[in-house]
Design a protein around this motif. Structure first.
Motif, PDB file in Angstrom:
ATOM      1  N   HIS A  10       0.841  -1.200   0.000  1.00 13.68           N
ATOM      2  CA  HIS A  10       0.000   0.000   0.000  1.00 13.68           C
ATOM      3  C   HIS A  10       0.873   1.246   0.000  1.00 13.68           C
ATOM      4  O   HIS A  10       2.030   1.215   0.426  1.00 13.68           O
ATOM      5  CB  HIS A  10      -0.908   0.025   1.243  1.00 13.68           C
ATOM      6  CG  HIS A  10      -1.870  -1.116   1.319  1.00 13.68           C
ATOM      7  ND1 HIS A  10      -3.106  -1.086   0.737  1.00 13.68           N
ATOM      8  CD2 HIS A  10      -1.746  -2.343   1.910  1.00 13.68           C
ATOM      9  CE1 HIS A  10      -3.736  -2.237   0.972  1.00 13.68           C
ATOM     10  NE2 HIS A  10      -2.924  -3.015   1.681  1.00 13.68           N
ATOM     11  N   ARG A  46     -12.289  -2.904  -2.659  1.00 12.10           N
ATOM     12  CA  ARG A  46     -12.652  -1.490  -2.488  1.00 12.10           C
ATOM     13  C   ARG A  46     -14.103  -1.357  -2.023  1.00 12.10           C
ATOM     14  O   ARG A  46     -14.906  -2.261  -2.224  1.00 12.10           O
ATOM     15  CB  ARG A  46     -12.450  -0.732  -3.810  1.00 12.10           C
ATOM     16  CG  ARG A  46     -10.998  -0.641  -4.252  1.00 12.10           C
ATOM     17  CD  ARG A  46     -10.833   0.233  -5.486  1.00 12.10           C
ATOM     18  NE  ARG A  46      -9.426   0.453  -5.803  1.00 12.10           N
ATOM     19  CZ  ARG A  46      -8.680   1.416  -5.282  1.00 12.10           C
ATOM     20  NH1 ARG A  46      -9.230   2.266  -4.410  1.00 12.10           N
ATOM     21  NH2 ARG A  46      -7.416   1.553  -5.613  1.00 12.10           N
ATOM     22  N   THR A  66      -4.447  -4.648   5.019  1.00 12.69           N
ATOM     23  CA  THR A  66      -5.402  -3.529   5.068  1.00 12.69           C
ATOM     24  C   THR A  66      -4.630  -2.251   5.353  1.00 12.69           C
ATOM     25  O   THR A  66      -3.538  -2.289   5.915  1.00 12.69           O
ATOM     26  CB  THR A  66      -6.466  -3.731   6.157  1.00 12.69           C
ATOM     27  OG1 THR A  66      -5.844  -3.633   7.451  1.00 12.69           O
ATOM     28  CG2 THR A  66      -7.134  -5.080   6.035  1.00 12.69           C
ATOM     29  N   LYS A  79      -7.946   3.030   2.727  1.00 11.74           N
ATOM     30  CA  LYS A  79      -9.342   2.576   2.639  1.00 11.74           C
ATOM     31  C   LYS A  79      -9.512   1.334   1.765  1.00 11.74           C
ATOM     32  O   LYS A  79     -10.629   1.044   1.304  1.00 11.74           O
ATOM     33  CB  LYS A  79     -10.259   3.699   2.142  1.00 11.74           C
ATOM     34  CG  LYS A  79     -10.199   4.965   2.975  1.00 11.74           C
ATOM     35  CD  LYS A  79     -11.119   6.044   2.428  1.00 11.74           C
ATOM     36  CE  LYS A  79     -10.969   7.326   3.232  1.00 11.74           C
ATOM     37  NZ  LYS A  79     -11.836   8.411   2.708  1.00 11.74           N
ATOM     38  N   THR A  80      -8.428   0.612   1.526  1.00 11.47           N
ATOM     39  CA  THR A  80      -8.524  -0.629   0.742  1.00 11.47           C
ATOM     40  C   THR A  80      -7.994  -1.805   1.552  1.00 11.47           C
ATOM     41  O   THR A  80      -7.249  -1.638   2.516  1.00 11.47           O
ATOM     42  CB  THR A  80      -7.718  -0.545  -0.564  1.00 11.47           C
ATOM     43  OG1 THR A  80      -6.312  -0.490  -0.260  1.00 11.47           O
ATOM     44  CG2 THR A  80      -8.116   0.666  -1.379  1.00 11.47           C
ATOM     45  N   LYS A 112      -6.396  -5.890   0.547  1.00 11.24           N
ATOM     46  CA  LYS A 112      -5.910  -6.693  -0.579  1.00 11.24           C
ATOM     47  C   LYS A 112      -5.689  -8.127  -0.129  1.00 11.24           C
ATOM     48  O   LYS A 112      -5.361  -8.379   1.033  1.00 11.24           O
ATOM     49  CB  LYS A 112      -4.606  -6.110  -1.136  1.00 11.24           C
ATOM     50  CG  LYS A 112      -4.770  -4.710  -1.732  1.00 11.24           C
ATOM     51  CD  LYS A 112      -3.457  -4.147  -2.266  1.00 11.24           C
ATOM     52  CE  LYS A 112      -3.648  -2.728  -2.817  1.00 11.24           C
ATOM     53  NZ  LYS A 112      -2.399  -2.156  -3.333  1.00 11.24           N
ATOM     54  N   GLU A 149      -8.003  -6.641  -5.130  1.00 11.80           N
ATOM     55  CA  GLU A 149      -8.020  -5.396  -4.368  1.00 11.80           C
ATOM     56  C   GLU A 149      -9.466  -5.109  -3.986  1.00 11.80           C
ATOM     57  O   GLU A 149     -10.336  -5.014  -4.845  1.00 11.80           O
ATOM     58  CB  GLU A 149      -7.462  -4.238  -5.198  1.00 11.80           C
ATOM     59  CG  GLU A 149      -7.374  -2.946  -4.411  1.00 11.80           C
ATOM     60  CD  GLU A 149      -6.604  -1.851  -5.155  1.00 11.80           C
ATOM     61  OE1 GLU A 149      -6.603  -0.708  -4.667  1.00 11.80           O
ATOM     62  OE2 GLU A 149      -6.009  -2.160  -6.214  1.00 11.80           O
TER      63      GLU A 149
END
Length: 1188
Positions: free
Chosen positions: A1023, A1063, A1042, A1046-1047, A1049, A1061
């Motif tokens: 990230h 979202r 995490t 705000k994502t 994976k 990913e």
């Protein structure tokens, strides 16, 4: 405008310009079509009040007689009676006979009606042509002879509007009222207003001046004059006429509209019996029914008796049943259907008979009716049926029990609110003690009633009727009262919490717990989940009452002088007044246009002052909520307000961000004094106990004392310099003095700044005491105990502390708030104190109980071992010790000595023979159990250690630190390896198979290490922002990451690119966890939302979203910080603001456990998913077990 009116206006121009405020007067003038909108704007733009008044008078002087009369009536309506009296001699006679019409109303009509004081049309006007025509027809039928047209109906139905509209007609006025109209109001009137109306009427009846040029000077003279003039004008009205009879009735009834309506109802059937009823009332010697009645109308009893005696025998019995009604209570028809065992139509027919006789009143609520008695009628019935009241109340209860069941009452039933509100009252009044106990001590009743009306009403009932209970029942009563008092902030919210689960958290000796346990077992058999708090015996509850009166942060709260009421204000812009004993809401006022920052009771309790970000200070009647004064002379937000302590001369002090303090006399419209001297925002102010001085503190770093009589600065103390000297701060450091308070003798004053409480001698200005709370938090508010050397203070880490100001030692910690505490205040006698917080609650604490508490608090970093039927918890306490706690019993099996450095983390060895700990100074230690000997120690890090964990064989200890290094220490061989590839601190790590280690960091990377060689085997750039959490799938092939971006994976260990990913989250994704079969991934964010994903496809399956209720408030408080799946992957538990269990298949909530504190960091779960362990931010340990 004729010369007389114009000269009168010019003669009194100066007095008018000095006193009137134009805004409300112009509303009346615009309504009368005297003033245009452009003229209003021309007046409004004038810079001062006096210039606006001058412009208004200038505009009026250019208009006609109608404008003068409209202005005169506007002055009367807005309370300028003295000014209206000055203009009375200039009132022009009705002289406009023109037929020009606006909306059907000619200038002649407007003039005549204005002269007579006929009310204007309301702003929202509904034409009722049929009724108006009917009234006009009756007036025409009088054919110029004296007589009456009576319009009757319920209060508020528009009788006055109809009457006024009927005479708003040119032709009718010329025919029926050639001499003009005079509007007379019968009823209570202040003497000055009544005298003015009588004088005006005398003037109009004596326009030729034949009787006297001097107006009557008092009410008696006015009545005699008016009587003479009426007889002279209408000789046909002799002493025996209806007018004289009406005058007698009005005099006899002391002007009571209720009594007039009662007699009027009798006359409806026999209109010729005026004289008969008057003689009957005069000759009967009725005993005064209720000398202590809140109304002082002696004739009520006679009127009531006559009306009731005229009813049939059956109707008299039904009317007697109404003796049990309470004042100001509207009763649905359904309640009386149950009481009388009748159909709705039958009941309505009976009640209509009472209404026709003015013995009962009603309101319409949609399609249904609600009935009520006037207070005087209730007084009459209760006294008349005094010996039968208990029997009548018993009848109500018996009928309710016959037809209704508590659990079957729903909020959509029209009678349910009545039974929830008054069933206990009826039982107590009937002396049905056993039934009363069965009801009050029923968890079903508690649940049903609190869902509908909240807990305060129930607490009030426990207190009000507690005297009816025996000693055993009193103990049970205390159980329920404490349960409601301490859970009121939860029970008053939506969606309603599970009251059975709340009851399971009560002490096992409590009747609440006993009933909750029985209900829980029944529901568990049906598949419902309930949690038992198995170590709760060790927890002491210090709060006495918790209430949630606001929908946003509570900035300030204070006691009334008698300690019976609490006023509070906050970010929701309201002022609330509560009962201090029960939390029952007494008053709610939409107080300001912006956040309300402070409130204060006056010494006598009559007034409450509020001040706000909207720059205004307002004074309210503390009982009615009526606005008394508005002061708006501050140019910035007003931060504080305080009344003087003496009643004989009431002053209010306010402090503002405009750097000024102001003193206000409530008898004056303008500020009495402005106090200059501070060079930054004034944060707080307090009068000394004798009101001689005012203390103020500011963001300029000073505490100032002001002489109240002269409004001059008396003394200034440089608090900033004291902090610079003691803390070694830089010279340019800003110091904000947040709060100040006086000792009870006025000899000392204390001020709070940063983390210090400084106590100064008032006369010498020398520092006589100092309390240092620590460098980790600042003092937000403080208060002196009224009668001893205690001080209470609110700290920035959500805690409240009591300190002894003589010894400088802390007496107690008070934890319970979930966010910043803005205010603390002792009750006048010091027996209790309150705290208010950002968490929307006010808590009441008993001072003596708090001072006896010496509870040790745990930090949130814990480790747990689940073995067979055993739960062992290793925890760090607030005095640098390790505790090994038996989770089943709550007892501490092992306790280390206090360490020199703060302990930051800990862990248990696999066989419980050793424990490891990491410290703030970077050292790592291994202690041997049970003797506590330090077995190994190593200074392995340069900064604080954040995590320690043993490998499965217990021979190696892994630690991570803020220095970005992970240490692998074989403490048996004293060999160690440093893992040093991360560029920023390591957030956490996870042991993998085959001596591999997964680490994730603030640098956005995840790395896989060989802990034997210390080399990075795989490096994942996951990230752009911090990696907040990772989890490894049980099959060992994948991991999740995490981030604050705000994502989330999903990764394969075999690929440098993410598989998916994920979202959709709207907040930082703080945690993730794989299901036991590796097919699902759960992620949680900072908005309290949890999402369930399909690992294979990356598709979102469900969303567990917090329910949003009133005003956008989310019911799930706080971040989702940890997640755990059940072994079968069908259930999920989450930690955050509290603990919550979810159905994975549907995303529905299964259960919620409300911890005393909040901000839970982790949830540790047994392999069977039956036992759960966590610690809240108050340091309370929770070992929960699912009921089976």
């Amino acid at each position: 405008m004729d010369a007389k009116a114009r000269n009168c206006l010019l003669q009194h121009k100066e007095a008018l310009e000095r006193d009137i405020k134009t805004s409300y007067l112009m509303d009346h003038l615009i309504s009368d079509r005297v003033l245009s909108l452009s003229e209003e704007e021309k007046i409004r733009v004038q810079p001062t009040q006096k210039k606006r008044a001058a412009m208004l008078i200038r505009v009026l002087l250019e208009k006609d007689n109608n404008s003068y009369i409209s202005f005169y009536n506007a002055l009367l309506h807005e309370g300028y009676k003295d000014l209206a009296f000055l203009l009375q001699d200039g009132i022009p006679l009705a002289s406009y006979n023109g037929k020009d019409s606006v909306d059907g109303v000619t200038s002649y009509v407007k003039t005549v009606l204005c002269e007579g004081g006929v009310p204007q049309r309301p702003v929202v006007f509904v034409t009722r042509k049929k009724l108006v025509n009917s009234i006009q027809e009756k007036l025409y039928k009088l054919n110029g002879e004296p007589g009456w047209v009576i319009v009757y109906g319920m209060a508020g139905c528009g009788k006055s509007v109809l009457a006024a509209e009927a005479v708003r007609d040119h032709s009718l006025l010329e025919t029926c009222f050639p001499g003009g109209v005079h509007w007379v109001s019968i009823g209570k009137q202040d003497k000055s207003g009544l005298l003015m109306k009588l004088q005006n009427l005398c003037t109009r009846l004596d326009q030729d001046g034949a009787f006297s040029q001097r107006l009557p000077l008092n009410l008696e003279e006015a009545k005699d004059r008016l009587h003479f003039l009426m007889l002279r004008k209408c000789p046909s009205m002799g002493p025996g006429s209806g007018l004289t009879l009406l005058v007698f009735f009005l005099s006899f009834f002391s002007g009571s509209p209720l009594v007039v309506s009662l007699i009027g109802a009798l006359l409806r059937d026999f209109p010729n019996r005026w004289g008969y009823y008057l003689r009957q009332l005069q000759n009967k010697q009725f005993k005064r029914i209720r000398k202590s009645s809140s109304y002082d109308y002696e004739a009520l009893d006679e009127a009531m008796s006559i009306s009731v005696e005229r009813l049939s025998e059956d109707l008299q019995k039904y009317y007697k049943d109404l003796s049990i009604l309470q004042k100001d209570v509207r009763v649905p028809t359904k309640v009386l259907c149950i009481l009388w065992d009748m159909e709705t139509e039958e009941v309505e027919d009976i009640l209509q008979e009472f209404i026709n006789k003015s013995l009962l009143f009603y309101d319409r609520n949609g399609k249904s009716f609600r009935y009520y008695l006037h207070d005087l009628q209730i007084d009459f019935l209760m006294e008349k049926n005094r010996d039968h009241l208990q029997e009548l109340h018993r009848k109500v209860v018996t009928q309710f029990q016959r037809y209704c069941k508590i659990h079957s009452l729903t909020s959509d039933q029209e009678d349910s609110m009545y039974w929830y509100s008054f069933l206990v009252y009826h039982m107590a009044s009937a002396d049905m003690r056993q039934e009363l106990c069965d009801l009050l001590f029923s968890l079903d009743w508690i649940k049903a009633k609190t869902e509908l009306v909240g807990p305060a009403h129930l607490i009030h009932e426990f207190m009000q009727y507690g005297h009816l209970l025996d000693k055993k029942d009193c103990t049970v009563c205390e159980n329920f009262q404490e349960f409601l008092s301490l859970n009121g902030h939860l029970l008053g919210r939506q969606p309603f919490p599970n009251i059975v689960q709340l009851g399971l958290c009560e002490p096992e000796t409590s009747e609440v717990y006993r009933q909750a346990k029985l209900q829980a077992k029944e529901e568990v058999d049906k598949g419902r989940l309930y949690l038992e708090w198995i170590n709760k015996k060790t927890i002491k509850k210090l709060s006495r009452l918790v209430v949630r009166p606001h929908t946003d942060a509570v900035y300030h709260a204070c006691f009334s002088e008698d300690g019976q009421r609490i006023a509070s204000c906050g970010a929701d812009k309201t002022l609330q007044v509560l009962k201090a004993e029960t939390g029952e809401k007494l008053l709610e006022v939409e107080a300001h246009e912006d956040e309300v920052l402070c409130c204060a009771f006056s010494k006598n309790g009559r007034f409450i002052a509020t001040c706000s970000v909207d720059k205004k200070v307002k004074i309210w009647n503390s009982r009615t909520g009526e606005l008394v004064h508005t002061f708006d002379e501050h140019s910035e937000q007003v931060n504080c307000c305080h009344f003087t302590n003496m009643e004989h001369h009431l002053l209010l002090a306010t402090g503002s961000s405009d750097y000024f303090l102001k003193l206000w006399d409530l008898n004056k419209k303008e500020c009495r004094n402005t106090l200059f001297g501070h060079t930054n925002s004034v944060n707080h102010c307090r009068f000394s106990p004798d009101d001689k001085y005012l203390a103020s503190c500011s963001a300029d770093g000073t505490l100032k004392l002001w002489d109240v009589s002269s409004a001059n600065e008396w003394s200034s103390i440089d608090v900033r310099q004291h902090l610079l000297n003691s803390d070694g701060l830089q010279e340019d450091t800003d110091v904000m003095v947040k709060c100040c308070s006086w000792s009870s003798d006025g000899a000392r004053v204390m001020a709070a700044a940063a983390s210090r409480l400084l106590i100064f001698d008032v006369h010498s200005r020398s520092l006589v005491g100092e309390i240092h709370t620590g460098h980790n938090s600042t003092i937000r508010y403080c208060d002196f105990f009224p009668k001893s050397h205690l001080a209470v203070m609110a700290l920035s880490h959500y805690c409240v502390e009591l300190w002894n100001t003589d010894t400088g030692l802390k007496v107690a910690d008070c934890r319970g708030h979930l966010s910043w505490v803005h205010c603390v205040a002792f009750s006048p006698d010091g027996s209790s104190f309150l705290t208010s917080s950002d968490d929307q609650t006010i808590r009441l604490w008993e001072t003596r109980k708090v001072c006896k508490n010496s509870a040790v608090m745990l930090k949130q970093e814990v480790d747990v071992v689940f073995r067979e039927d055993e739960v062992m918890v290793l925890a760090i306490d607030n005095i640098r010790r390790l505790q090994l706690i038996n989770g089943k019993t709550g007892h501490t099996d092992y306790l280390t000595e206090a360490q020199k450095s703060r302990i930051s983390c800990c862990c248990l060895g696999p066989d419980l023979r050793y424990v490891a700990l990491g410290e703030e100074d970077g050292s790592v230690k291994i202690l041997e159990l049970p003797n506590g000997r330090e077995f190994r120690s190593r200074m392995g890090h340069e900064k604080a250690v954040r995590r320690v964990q043993f490998t499965c064989d217990g021979k190696t200890l892994i630690s991570s630190s803020d220095d970005s290094v992970v240490q692998v220490w074989n403490w048996h061989s004293e060999e160690f390896v440093f893992l040093t590839a991360h560029q920023e601190p390591v957030k956490d790590f996870r042991l993998l198979r085959n001596s591999r280690l997964l680490t994730w960091s603030f640098d956005g990377t995840v790395k896989v290490w060989n802990i034997l060689t210390g080399k990075v085997e795989k490096d994942f750039v996951c990230h752009r922002s911090t990696v907040l959490s990772c989890d490894v799938s049980p099959d060992g092939t994948k991991f999740s990451s995490t981030s604050a971006d705000k994502t989330a994976k999903i990764w394969s260990f075999e690929s440098q690119s993410p598989l998916h990913e994920l979202r959709g989250h709207e907040g930082c994704v703080r945690c993730s966890v794989f299901s036991g079969d590796s097919t699902l991934l759960a992620t949680g964010d900072d908005n309290g939302e949890i999402r369930i994903w399909n690992v294979s496809t990356g598709e979102q399956l469900h969303s567990c979203v917090p329910v949003t209720v009133e005003k956008g408030e989310a019911t799930y408080v706080g971040w989702v910080t940890d997640l755990r799946f059940s072994p079968d992957s069908r259930m999920l538990v989450s930690a955050g603001g509290y603990l919550k269990w979810w159905n994975v298949d549907t995303g529905e909530s299964l259960q919620t456990f409300y911890t005393n504190g909040t901000n839970l960091k982790t949830i540790l779960v047994s392999p069977t998913f039956k036992t759960y362990v966590t610690v809240d931010n108050l340091g309370i340990l929770y070992v929960l077990q699912a009921l089976e």
